[in-house]
Write a protein that holds these residues in place. Sequence first.
Motif, PDB file in Angstrom:
ATOM      1  N   THR A 192     -48.054  68.688 -45.707  1.00  0.00           N
ATOM      2  CA  THR A 192     -48.105  67.828 -46.897  1.00  0.00           C
ATOM      3  C   THR A 192     -46.733  67.685 -47.550  1.00  0.00           C
ATOM      4  O   THR A 192     -46.561  66.851 -48.444  1.00  0.00           O
ATOM      5  CB  THR A 192     -49.103  68.374 -47.935  1.00  0.00           C
ATOM      6  OG1 THR A 192     -48.604  69.583 -48.509  1.00  0.00           O
ATOM      7  CG2 THR A 192     -50.461  68.631 -47.305  1.00  0.00           C
TER       8      THR A 192
ATOM      9  N   ALA B 169     -56.050  70.069 -40.080  1.00  0.00           N
ATOM     10  CA  ALA B 169     -57.143  69.664 -40.975  1.00  0.00           C
ATOM     11  C   ALA B 169     -57.834  70.882 -41.554  1.00  0.00           C
ATOM     12  O   ALA B 169     -57.777  71.976 -40.991  1.00  0.00           O
ATOM     13  CB  ALA B 169     -58.164  68.801 -40.227  1.00  0.00           C
TER      14      ALA B 169
ATOM     15  N   ASN C  74     -59.041  66.482 -53.527  1.00  0.00           N
ATOM     16  CA  ASN C  74     -57.711  65.907 -53.344  1.00  0.00           C
ATOM     17  C   ASN C  74     -56.888  66.707 -52.337  1.00  0.00           C
ATOM     18  O   ASN C  74     -56.106  66.132 -51.572  1.00  0.00           O
ATOM     19  CB  ASN C  74     -56.979  65.856 -54.684  1.00  0.00           C
ATOM     20  CG  ASN C  74     -57.542  64.808 -55.614  1.00  0.00           C
ATOM     21  OD1 ASN C  74     -58.130  63.827 -55.168  1.00  0.00           O
ATOM     22  ND2 ASN C  74     -57.390  65.009 -56.913  1.00  0.00           N
TER      23      ASN C  74
ATOM     24  N   VAL D  90     -58.050  68.278 -49.706  1.00  0.00           N
ATOM     25  CA  VAL D  90     -58.515  67.902 -48.368  1.00  0.00           C
ATOM     26  C   VAL D  90     -57.835  66.623 -47.925  1.00  0.00           C
ATOM     27  O   VAL D  90     -57.379  66.491 -46.785  1.00  0.00           O
ATOM     28  CB  VAL D  90     -60.049  67.746 -48.336  1.00  0.00           C
ATOM     29  CG1 VAL D  90     -60.513  67.467 -46.907  1.00  0.00           C
ATOM     30  CG2 VAL D  90     -60.741  68.981 -48.856  1.00  0.00           C
ATOM     31  N   MET D  91     -57.743  65.637 -48.837  1.00  0.00           N
ATOM     32  CA  MET D  91     -57.088  64.372 -48.500  1.00  0.00           C
ATOM     33  C   MET D  91     -55.597  64.585 -48.241  1.00  0.00           C
ATOM     34  O   MET D  91     -55.027  63.983 -47.327  1.00  0.00           O
ATOM     35  CB  MET D  91     -57.299  63.357 -49.625  1.00  0.00           C
ATOM     36  CG  MET D  91     -56.771  61.963 -49.315  1.00  0.00           C
ATOM     37  SD  MET D  91     -57.604  61.147 -47.905  1.00  0.00           S
ATOM     38  CE  MET D  91     -59.162  60.660 -48.686  1.00  0.00           C
ATOM     39  N   GLN D  92     -54.976  65.450 -49.020  1.00  0.00           N
ATOM     40  CA  GLN D  92     -53.552  65.710 -48.840  1.00  0.00           C
ATOM     41  C   GLN D  92     -53.259  66.278 -47.451  1.00  0.00           C
ATOM     42  O   GLN D  92     -52.294  65.875 -46.796  1.00  0.00           O
ATOM     43  CB  GLN D  92     -53.058  66.688 -49.914  1.00  0.00           C
ATOM     44  CG  GLN D  92     -52.833  66.064 -51.276  1.00  0.00           C
ATOM     45  CD  GLN D  92     -51.660  65.108 -51.283  1.00  0.00           C
ATOM     46  OE1 GLN D  92     -50.620  65.367 -50.669  1.00  0.00           O
ATOM     47  NE2 GLN D  92     -51.814  63.989 -51.964  1.00  0.00           N
TER      48      GLN D  92
ATOM     49  N   ASN E 263     -55.540  66.491 -44.596  1.00  0.00           N
ATOM     50  CA  ASN E 263     -56.118  65.773 -43.456  1.00  0.00           C
ATOM     51  C   ASN E 263     -55.541  64.381 -43.275  1.00  0.00           C
ATOM     52  O   ASN E 263     -55.309  63.951 -42.139  1.00  0.00           O
ATOM     53  CB  ASN E 263     -57.632  65.676 -43.608  1.00  0.00           C
ATOM     54  CG  ASN E 263     -58.320  67.019 -43.580  1.00  0.00           C
ATOM     55  OD1 ASN E 263     -57.684  68.061 -43.588  1.00  0.00           O
ATOM     56  ND2 ASN E 263     -59.638  67.010 -43.559  1.00  0.00           N
ATOM     57  N   TYR E 264     -55.336  63.672 -44.370  1.00  0.00           N
ATOM     58  CA  TYR E 264     -54.829  62.291 -44.263  1.00  0.00           C
ATOM     59  C   TYR E 264     -53.316  62.233 -44.492  1.00  0.00           C
ATOM     60  O   TYR E 264     -52.566  61.795 -43.627  1.00  0.00           O
ATOM     61  CB  TYR E 264     -55.545  61.368 -45.240  1.00  0.00           C
ATOM     62  CG  TYR E 264     -54.977  59.963 -45.231  1.00  0.00           C
ATOM     63  CD1 TYR E 264     -55.154  59.130 -44.124  1.00  0.00           C
ATOM     64  CD2 TYR E 264     -54.232  59.484 -46.301  1.00  0.00           C
ATOM     65  CE1 TYR E 264     -54.610  57.844 -44.094  1.00  0.00           C
ATOM     66  CE2 TYR E 264     -53.686  58.206 -46.282  1.00  0.00           C
ATOM     67  CZ  TYR E 264     -53.870  57.393 -45.171  1.00  0.00           C
ATOM     68  OH  TYR E 264     -53.329  56.130 -45.143  1.00  0.00           O
ATOM     69  N   CYS E 265     -52.866  62.701 -45.672  1.00  0.00           N
ATOM     70  CA  CYS E 265     -51.440  62.577 -45.989  1.00  0.00           C
ATOM     71  C   CYS E 265     -50.577  63.404 -45.037  1.00  0.00           C
ATOM     72  O   CYS E 265     -49.471  62.985 -44.676  1.00  0.00           O
ATOM     73  CB  CYS E 265     -51.189  62.991 -47.431  1.00  0.00           C
ATOM     74  SG  CYS E 265     -52.049  61.957 -48.642  1.00  0.00           S
TER      75      CYS E 265
ATOM     76  N   TYR F 143     -64.572  65.722 -46.584  1.00  0.00           N
ATOM     77  CA  TYR F 143     -64.002  65.685 -45.233  1.00  0.00           C
ATOM     78  C   TYR F 143     -64.180  64.304 -44.602  1.00  0.00           C
ATOM     79  O   TYR F 143     -63.238  63.753 -44.024  1.00  0.00           O
ATOM     80  CB  TYR F 143     -64.676  66.744 -44.362  1.00  0.00           C
ATOM     81  CG  TYR F 143     -64.182  66.771 -42.925  1.00  0.00           C
ATOM     82  CD1 TYR F 143     -62.985  67.385 -42.605  1.00  0.00           C
ATOM     83  CD2 TYR F 143     -64.923  66.183 -41.903  1.00  0.00           C
ATOM     84  CE1 TYR F 143     -62.526  67.417 -41.297  1.00  0.00           C
ATOM     85  CE2 TYR F 143     -64.469  66.209 -40.593  1.00  0.00           C
ATOM     86  CZ  TYR F 143     -63.272  66.819 -40.291  1.00  0.00           C
ATOM     87  OH  TYR F 143     -62.821  66.842 -39.000  1.00  0.00           O
TER      88      TYR F 143
ATOM     89  N   THR G   6     -61.688  61.699 -45.741  1.00  0.00           N
ATOM     90  CA  THR G   6     -60.357  61.827 -45.151  1.00  0.00           C
ATOM     91  C   THR G   6     -60.330  61.268 -43.736  1.00  0.00           C
ATOM     92  O   THR G   6     -59.355  60.622 -43.333  1.00  0.00           O
ATOM     93  CB  THR G   6     -59.896  63.301 -45.110  1.00  0.00           C
ATOM     94  OG1 THR G   6     -60.663  64.047 -44.159  1.00  0.00           O
ATOM     95  CG2 THR G   6     -60.020  63.958 -46.463  1.00  0.00           C
ATOM     96  N   LYS G   7     -61.403  61.499 -42.984  1.00  0.00           N
ATOM     97  CA  LYS G   7     -61.422  61.026 -41.606  1.00  0.00           C
ATOM     98  C   LYS G   7     -61.658  59.522 -41.524  1.00  0.00           C
ATOM     99  O   LYS G   7     -61.195  58.872 -40.580  1.00  0.00           O
ATOM    100  CB  LYS G   7     -62.473  61.797 -40.807  1.00  0.00           C
ATOM    101  CG  LYS G   7     -62.071  63.247 -40.555  1.00  0.00           C
ATOM    102  CD  LYS G   7     -60.714  63.337 -39.856  1.00  0.00           C
ATOM    103  CE  LYS G   7     -60.297  64.749 -39.551  1.00  0.00           C
ATOM    104  NZ  LYS G   7     -59.004  64.814 -38.815  1.00  0.00           N
TER     105      LYS G   7
END
Length: 252
Positions: A57, A84, A100, A102-104, A106-108, A147, A150-151
């Motif tokens: 991140t 992840a 937030n 999890v998003m940071q 898994n996605y960011c 989760y 994010t996916k």
Amino acid sequence: MTDVTVITGGASGLGRLHALRLAQKGGYVAIIDLNREGLQDVSGHDSRIKPFSCDVTDHDALEATVAEIEQTLGPVTCLIACAAIMPGGELAKTDPAKINKVMQINYCGMVNATGVLLKRMLPRRKGDIIIYGSTAGIVPIDRFGAYGATKAAVNHYAKVLINENRNSGLRFQLVCPPAVDTPLISQVAEAGPDFLRNGRTSISQMVTPEVVVESVERALETGREVNYPGRGKLIELAYRAFPGIVRRVSNS
């Protein structure tokens, strides 16, 4: 020139298996993770696997780590982005800060890794980008919303990225597996959906890491840009045709 692969989330699960298989084939593998114990364990299996502790991140730290990898091992020829976390729980009962986070990761974290490597690969017009999405980003599942969101973001990002870079010389693959029997499943604990809360007593509903990794290797060689290992494609098609039924089954 020796292949150099960067794997985020390489200290366990799918990342670990990718690292071991790639090292056996003779390439260098740089595994990135914050799990220091896992990093040492995986790198201890093969001298070609090199551990790097880095938070995906943190874009600047990741960029510096990739620069160190290229200076030490050579130009990176492949990225496998699979870092992840997988918490479960009802959204209304989950601290927004946790969602937030999890998003940071898994996605960011995936966006950071992809961006850093694309900047290096695109001028070379050569390289592989493999991104782990999930069928959890296709089917909305109760107590799995953080989760799954994010996916869904990862799936969408990867599909657009693939289309925008079709003539770049790079190979891309979005991997959308169903539930995989890795240590990540244990993070769901008792708060997640029923089919995961039962853990490995529900192993028949999961695919093995070996099935997923082998499918990734085959898909890359055959040029399949979106890969659904195991029952992944069946889940995607069933949800598209019968969304209500699939949701009821998934949430039962």
